[in-house]
Motif scaffolding. Structure first.
Motif, PDB file in Angstrom:
ATOM      1  N   LYS A   1      32.358  28.498  44.838  1.00 45.53           N
ATOM      2  CA  LYS A   1      33.543  29.354  44.858  1.00 45.53           C
ATOM      3  C   LYS A   1      34.237  29.353  43.503  1.00 45.53           C
ATOM      4  CE  LYS A   1      37.859  30.067  47.391  1.00 45.53           C
ATOM      5  NZ  LYS A   1      38.728  29.584  48.514  1.00 45.53           N
ATOM      6  N   GLN A   2      34.143  28.249  42.802  1.00 45.37           N
ATOM      7  CA  GLN A   2      34.812  28.134  41.513  1.00 45.37           C
ATOM      8  C   GLN A   2      34.057  28.827  40.385  1.00 45.37           C
ATOM      9  OE1 GLN A   2      35.264  23.910  40.964  1.00 45.37           O
ATOM     10  NE2 GLN A   2      36.929  23.745  42.467  1.00 45.37           N
ATOM     11  N   LYS A   3      32.872  29.338  40.677  1.00 46.15           N
ATOM     12  CA  LYS A   3      32.085  30.001  39.637  1.00 46.15           C
ATOM     13  C   LYS A   3      32.582  31.416  39.354  1.00 46.15           C
ATOM     14  CE  LYS A   3      29.332  26.624  38.837  1.00 46.15           C
ATOM     15  NZ  LYS A   3      29.337  25.968  37.521  1.00 46.15           N
ATOM     16  N   LEU A   4      33.294  32.007  40.299  1.00 44.71           N
ATOM     17  CA  LEU A   4      33.768  33.384  40.121  1.00 44.71           C
ATOM     18  C   LEU A   4      35.239  33.393  39.757  1.00 44.71           C
ATOM     19  CD1 LEU A   4      32.065  35.179  43.163  1.00 44.71           C
ATOM     20  CD2 LEU A   4      31.150  34.724  40.880  1.00 44.71           C
ATOM     21  N   LYS A   5      35.618  34.439  39.083  1.00 46.94           N
ATOM     22  CA  LYS A   5      37.030  34.639  38.782  1.00 46.94           C
ATOM     23  C   LYS A   5      37.774  35.036  40.048  1.00 46.94           C
ATOM     24  CE  LYS A   5      37.329  35.779  33.890  1.00 46.94           C
ATOM     25  NZ  LYS A   5      37.801  36.779  32.896  1.00 46.94           N
ATOM     26  N   ALA A   6      38.999  34.586  40.148  1.00 43.89           N
ATOM     27  CA  ALA A   6      39.826  34.996  41.273  1.00 43.89           C
ATOM     28  C   ALA A   6      40.223  36.449  41.110  1.00 43.89           C
ATOM     29  CB  ALA A   6      41.053  34.098  41.382  1.00 43.89           C
ATOM     30  N   ARG A   7      40.357  37.107  42.216  1.00 42.66           N
ATOM     31  CA  ARG A   7      40.751  38.509  42.152  1.00 42.66           C
ATOM     32  C   ARG A   7      42.190  38.622  41.658  1.00 42.66           C
ATOM     33  NH1 ARG A   7      37.876  41.483  47.167  1.00 42.66           N
ATOM     34  NH2 ARG A   7      35.795  41.505  46.247  1.00 42.66           N
ATOM     35  N   GLY A   8      42.398  39.559  40.767  1.00 41.38           N
ATOM     36  CA  GLY A   8      43.719  39.748  40.196  1.00 41.38           C
ATOM     37  C   GLY A   8      43.865  39.098  38.843  1.00 41.38           C
ATOM     38  N   ASP A   9      42.905  38.193  38.493  1.00 37.72           N
ATOM     39  CA  ASP A   9      42.959  37.606  37.160  1.00 37.72           C
ATOM     40  C   ASP A   9      42.649  38.670  36.122  1.00 37.72           C
ATOM     41  OD1 ASP A   9      43.528  35.271  38.353  1.00 37.72           O
ATOM     42  OD2 ASP A   9      41.624  34.273  37.907  1.00 37.72           O
ATOM     43  N   GLY A  10      43.241  38.524  34.980  1.00 35.28           N
ATOM     44  CA  GLY A  10      42.982  39.489  33.917  1.00 35.28           C
ATOM     45  C   GLY A  10      41.542  39.406  33.467  1.00 35.28           C
ATOM     46  N   SER A  11      40.785  40.455  33.692  1.00 35.88           N
ATOM     47  CA  SER A  11      39.382  40.490  33.300  1.00 35.88           C
ATOM     48  C   SER A  11      39.233  41.333  32.050  1.00 35.88           C
ATOM     49  CB  SER A  11      38.512  41.066  34.427  1.00 35.88           C
ATOM     50  OG  SER A  11      38.637  40.278  35.594  1.00 35.88           O
TER      51      SER A  11
END
Length: 286
Positions: free
Chosen positions: A155-165
């Protein structure tokens, strides 16, 4: 990472893709193992509005030495209810179907395709399973705490939704466009084509009565061409090809010779007999 020949086309391509995928997104992340450039681990987020929504799924991508000319093999590691675990799965982007693989596709294209394949039906494909929606939702919740022995908590491998991409690169947009062009219906198992018959099918007008609707379907085809007349072989040619019978041998000359020989023998014997009688008479006179 192990030492590789960087002039090798597969190594050059994989090093380039590893650089392009070094930053995770909120949908996927993939990188090669530290000791094997030809084996990658990936993590994907379950697509929204599906039974996999809220889930995180981890898997392996094993690439052949001929990559990108040949497709990778894909193995899922996280229980998901759509693909079997620790088994190569059959997709149009995997090693089971090299005929549909395109060298322009990449690891990113394959990962996006896996996300697209998740909500589709298995339909008996190799490595496919069809759990109920309730079972898949339970597995999606459990996947949030799943860890890979090599990568840790996925789960920690992906960026959280809403993070600045970061803005998507041109290559990323290109890969996403290629992934949208992939057919997400499961490929049928390859079967050997039955040999086509060389016997021509006679064209005719067929009428078929449909039992349920009572409608008639007409299949009107081109009328058959006039049959060509059969040319019979001339009598002379037939006589030439027919073997001649041997005429019976004439035995008359042989019979005449035998008869003449017998007559001459009889005459000779009679003359000898007369000569003997003549000698006997002369002897009696003296």
């Amino acid at each position: 990472m192990a030492r590789y020949n960087f002039k090798n086309p597969a190594v050059k391509r994989l090093m380039k893709e590893a650089q392009e995928l070094r930053e995770p997104t909120d949908q996927y992340f993939a990188q090669p193992l530290d000791d094997n450039l030809f084996e990658w681990h990936f993590t994907i987020r379950g697509p929204d509005d599906t039974d996999f929504s809220g889930g995180y799924y981890h898997g392996r991508i094993v690439l052949p030495p001929e990559y990108p000319m040949k497709p990778p093999s894909i193995i899922m590691l996280t229980p998901n209810g759509r693909f079997e675990l620790h088994k190569k799965i059959c997709l149009s982007i995997s090693g089971y179907h090299p005929e549909s693989w395109q060298p322009s596709w990449s690891i990113r294209t394959a990962i996006l395709a896996i996300i697209g394949f998740l909500p589709t039906k298995g339909e008996g494909a190799i490595g496919a399973i069809d759990y109920t929606p309730e079972e898949r939702k339970v597995l999606a919740r459990k996947s949030q705490t799943w860890s890979c022995p090599s990568c840790g908590l996925i789960k920690q491998k992906l960026k959280a939704r809403g993070d600045g991409s970061l803005p998507k690169s041109e290559k990323q947009l290109q890969d996403e466009e290629l992934a949208r062009q992939i057919s997400f219906s499961n490929p049928k198992p390859q079967t050997k084509e039955s040999p086509k018959s060389d016997t021509p099918v006679s064209d005719s007008t067929q009428e078929q009565t449909t039992e349920n609707t009572g409608l008639r379907q007409r299949n009107v085809s081109t009328p058959p061409s006039d049959p060509q007349p059969v040319v019979s072989q001339p009598p002379q040619a037939q006589q030439i090809n027919t073997p001649r019978r041997r005429a019976p041998e004439d035995t008359t000359p042989m019979m005449l010779i035998i008869i003449l020989s017998v007559v001459l023998a009889v005459l000779l014997l009679r003359r000898l007999d007369r000569a003997y009688d003549l000698r006997s008479n002369i002897g009696d006179m003296f």
